[in-house]
Design a protein around this motif. Structure first.
Motif, PDB file in Angstrom:
ATOM      1  N   GLY A 130       4.869  16.558  63.812  1.00 53.46           N
ATOM      2  CA  GLY A 130       3.549  16.420  64.250  1.00 53.46           C
ATOM      3  C   GLY A 130       2.742  17.891  63.986  1.00 53.46           C
ATOM      4  O   GLY A 130       2.685  18.154  62.755  1.00 53.46           O
TER       5      GLY A 130
ATOM      6  N   SER B 131       8.634  16.835  69.354  1.00 56.81           N
ATOM      7  CA  SER B 131       7.404  16.956  69.282  1.00 56.81           C
ATOM      8  C   SER B 131       6.819  17.690  70.609  1.00 56.81           C
ATOM      9  O   SER B 131       7.029  17.156  71.674  1.00 56.81           O
ATOM     10  CB  SER B 131       6.290  15.975  68.934  1.00 56.81           C
TER      11      SER B 131
ATOM     12  N   GLY C  14       2.115  18.720  69.575  1.00 54.79           N
ATOM     13  CA  GLY C  14       1.454  17.371  69.175  1.00 54.79           C
ATOM     14  C   GLY C  14       1.209  16.512  70.426  1.00 54.79           C
ATOM     15  O   GLY C  14       0.070  15.797  70.189  1.00 54.79           O
TER      16      GLY C  14
ATOM     17  N   ALA D 285       3.207   9.269  69.203  1.00 51.64           N
ATOM     18  CA  ALA D 285       4.120   9.919  68.415  1.00 51.64           C
ATOM     19  C   ALA D 285       5.578   9.281  68.286  1.00 51.64           C
ATOM     20  O   ALA D 285       6.221   9.292  67.266  1.00 51.64           O
ATOM     21  CB  ALA D 285       4.485  11.380  69.025  1.00 51.64           C
TER      22      ALA D 285
END
Length: 297
Positions: free
Chosen positions: A243, A267, A270, A288
């Motif tokens: 990300g 992540s 992000g 995500a």
């Protein structure tokens, strides 16, 4: 989803590898980092103190707990607030357990003898207020120095993520170095993890073992060039760098190849950048997770 200490068939403790595989199947192969950096606290309108730390941590947990495969608090960012920060970490671990969300503590512990045993006792022992589902550890005092953690994790149904190929440029000085036989340090670490997982899987019948590796999602073709067969690890591969740090579907495929099915993408920024609104955090986490599932399928 089973939590630590839950027994499987025959009364045996269900392994971390089995629990993580189930969580990834249910929620997608995403681990959300809980990284209360001073800049993030400020962006959320929170003070850089224990009250801000607590509000930040609780907001992330309330938003995504029970909806993602795992959470990964960064221990150092709690430790910087002293004993009160550690108390907030303990609160977070307990609250996450109540949501049946796996917790991977990013502490990168690594030492020898009784000191390593003390770390294992703190993070991998039933009854400890800091006990988590899995712990990141450093093998760079020799993989054998991790024995107390390996033994404690196996005894309690917990897991480890061993640093192998990290994305920081300095890491290559050690990880890419080769021994007299031409074997890279990182390849040796991966082989040791694979041996432990092969034994566990043979006994448990789980899809993957409980000794994972940390392999940066931005390390490119390093594993291939160093002769590392990530499919032979037979354990989860924690992949920071997804990300905001630059790794997308193309990079994930290039780094992990046929081992993509065991990758747990991590992540932090992000997802956290979507806060402090809880609905926005959950939407970012789900997006995500969907992207990771698509890239790794």
């Amino acid at each position: 989803m089973s939590t630590v200490g839950t027994s499987g068939p025959g009364g045996a403790v269900r392994t971390f590898g089995a629990r993580l595989a189930a969580a990834m199947e249910t929620h997608g192969p995403l681990c959300v980092g809980i990284d209360p950096h001073p800049a993030l606290l400020a962006a959320w309108g929170l003070p850089d103190d224990v009250s801000g730390l607590r509000a930040f941590s609780r907001t992330v947990l309330d938003a995504v707990g029970g909806h993602v495969a795992a959470l990964k608090p960064q221990s150092a960012l709690f430790e910087r607030h002293g004993s009160a920060g550690i108390a907030v970490l303990e609160e977070l671990i307990a609250a996450a357990r109540a949501t049946e969300t796996l917790v991977i503590l990013d502490a990168k512990r690594g030492d020898i003898g009784s000191t390593m045993a003390a770390y294992a006792d703190a993070y991998l022992r039933d009854g400890s207020s800091l006990a988590v589902d899995a712990l990141t550890v450093s093998p760079y005092l020799g993989f054998g120095s991790l024995a107390p953690a390996v033994e404690a994790a196996a005894a309690s149904g917990r897991g480890l993520f061993v640093l192998a190929l990290t994305s920081n440029p300095e890491g290559a000085e050690v990880q890419h170095a080769r021994d007299g036989g031409g074997v890279a340090v990182a390849a040796r670490i991966a082989a040791y993890a694979g041996e432990l997982n092969a034994r566990e899987v043979a006994v448990s019948g789980a899809a993957m073992g409980s000794v994972g590796l940390v392999v940066g999602a931005t390390t490119g073709a390093a594993a291939h060039h160093l002769g590392i067969d990530l499919t032979a690890v037979k354990g989860p591969l924690l992949a920071p760098g997804v990300g905001a740090q630059g790794a997308g579907p193309t990079e994930l495929r290039g780094v992990f190849g046929d081992a993509r099915g065991t990758v747990l993408a991590s992540s932090s920024r992000g997802v956290l950048a979507a806060g402090p609104d809880r609905a926005s955090l959950l939407a970012a986490a789900r997006s995500a997770a969907d992207q990771a599932r698509s890239a790794l399928s």
